[in-house]
Structure formats: C-alpha cells, structure tokens
Design a protein around this motif. Structure first.
Motif, PDB file in Angstrom:
ATOM      1  N   ARG A  87       1.432  -1.341   0.315  1.00 51.41           N
ATOM      2  CA  ARG A  87       0.300   0.056  -0.009  1.00 51.41           C
ATOM      3  C   ARG A  87       1.140   1.091  -0.327  1.00 51.41           C
ATOM      4  O   ARG A  87       2.368   1.206   0.777  1.00 51.41           O
ATOM      5  N   CYS A  88       0.985   2.321  -0.541  1.00 52.63           N
ATOM      6  CA  CYS A  88       1.174   3.628  -0.889  1.00 52.63           C
ATOM      7  C   CYS A  88       0.890   3.998   0.354  1.00 52.63           C
ATOM      8  O   CYS A  88      -0.794   4.933   0.248  1.00 52.63           O
ATOM      9  N   GLU A 142      -8.449  -2.290  -3.448  1.00 49.92           N
ATOM     10  CA  GLU A 142      -8.880  -1.155  -3.830  1.00 49.92           C
ATOM     11  C   GLU A 142      -8.050  -0.687  -4.639  1.00 49.92           C
ATOM     12  O   GLU A 142      -7.082  -0.762  -4.360  1.00 49.92           O
ATOM     13  N   ASN A 174      -5.291   2.620  -5.237  1.00 51.61           N
ATOM     14  CA  ASN A 174      -4.858   4.030  -4.884  1.00 51.61           C
ATOM     15  C   ASN A 174      -5.178   4.982  -6.242  1.00 51.61           C
ATOM     16  O   ASN A 174      -5.832   4.578  -6.922  1.00 51.61           O
ATOM     17  N   GLU A 218      -4.845  -3.168  -4.408  1.00 53.06           N
ATOM     18  CA  GLU A 218      -4.638  -3.298  -2.665  1.00 53.06           C
ATOM     19  C   GLU A 218      -5.049  -3.038  -1.692  1.00 53.06           C
ATOM     20  O   GLU A 218      -6.270  -3.289  -1.940  1.00 53.06           O
ATOM     21  N   ILE A 259      -6.713  -0.955   3.884  1.00 53.81           N
ATOM     22  CA  ILE A 259      -6.282  -0.699   5.001  1.00 53.81           C
ATOM     23  C   ILE A 259      -6.147  -1.091   6.445  1.00 53.81           C
ATOM     24  O   ILE A 259      -4.710  -0.894   6.805  1.00 53.81           O
TER      25      ILE A 259
END
Length: 191
Positions: A74-75, A92, A94, A100, A103
């Motif tokens: 994840r970024c 989801e 990004n 990704e 969260i």
C-alpha cells in the motif's frame, strides 16, 4: 533531478510492454510463474511479498492460490507498507490506479518476510531495476530491516538489459525472473 535517459528508456520499455498482445502477455506471465514455482527460494519461502499487475506487468496471480502468506504493498505518502492478502479478500485502487489490500488488512513486518517479488519496467544484469520513477522500492530497500531479504525482480525478457542508467539511491536486486528463467544478479547464473 530525474535522469533524462531513465525517462526515455522507461517510456520505450513501457510502450513495448503495452504492445504485447493479451495472449503473448498471458503466456509469458504463466512461464514466469512456472519458473518461480520451481525455484528453491520460492518453494522454501513461507511469507512472500508480491504485487498486483499494473500496466501489463508480468501477472503473478496464478501463484496467489498457493499456500503462502501473501503480502502486497500500500502506498502511504512516499513509502510502502505491506499488508496480508488472501485470495478473495477485497482490494481497492490507489491514486495511481494500482490495486492494494484494504487499509485495515494486517501489516507484515520485515522480520517475517522470506522473499520479495518486485515489479519493474526494466532490470539489468547487475540487478538494478528501473521502476516508474516514484522511488518507493529504493526507499524501502535503503532501510536496514529490508536489506537482507531476497528480492527477485520480475520483468519480461524484452526488459532485461545489459545495463541501466543508475543513480546513487538505486539498490540492486538479488536476482531476476523473466520467461527465460531466474538469474542471480551477481553472476547471471541460474538460481
């Protein structure tokens, strides 16, 4: 400042990769997956970090049903965090359009990682990779806790070059996997 030759090379390699037909892309991706499945590094790894194919990168999704703990990036700002993902878990996109894990998916700490499968636009015989230019992986590789984890660059053979332009912040990979096979970056011998 971004190396101008990297920008031109990135554009050329991306155009070539994106010009592959869907069938050729799928076939080459499947061959890469078979090479990985036959590699000792992969078979012995319990926790593997990978990526979801973006812009016609080699697709590793046939591997994701294998009994491993899978982690995906994840970024977060200008860094990557790694999260658990199991086949069927929701994803989801990004800001770049890259898929990704959610969260709230559990994070994976470097000490638990056995192998990283790293996407790239190109790689060279010394193990240096050309990414999209954001520096996410080089920042990650610069952290002491990530430096000793085996990392295999995943590219099609058309993006395996004798040498790439380098900057001082570029970190080499342990090896490289293309549809031709898996090579160690230090001596170009099969892993």
């Amino acid at each position: 400042m971004m190396n101008a030759s990297k920008i031109e090379l990135r554009r050329s390699l991306l155009e070539t990769r994106l010009s592959l037909s869907r069938d050729v892309w799928r076939t080459k991706s499947n061959i890469i997956c078979h090479h990985l499945q036959d590699s000792t590094l992969f078979t012995q790894a319990k926790t593997v970090l990978a990526y979801f194919s973006f812009r016609q990168e080699p697709d590793l999704s046939p591997l994701f049903c294998l009994p491993k703990r899978w982690g995906f990036p994840r970024c977060l700002g200008d860094t990557l965090s790694w999260h658990d993902w199991t086949l069927g878990d929701e994803l989801e996109a990004n800001g770049y359009g890259i898929l990704e894990p959610k969260i709230d998916a559990p994070r994976i700490e470097p000490a638990k990682v056995d192998l990283m499968l790293v996407p790239g636009v190109g790689c060279d015989r010394s193990g240096y990779r050309l990414g999209y230019g954001g520096g996410y992986y080089d920042r990650l590789f610069s952290l002491p806790e990530w430096q000793n984890i085996p990392r295999i660059g995943i590219v099609f053979d058309l993006a395996y070059l004798s040498t790439l332009p380098r900057d001082v912040w570029d970190f080499p990979l342990t090896g490289l996997c293309t549809e031709v096979g898996i090579l160690r970056s230090t001596d170009n011998k099969l892993l």
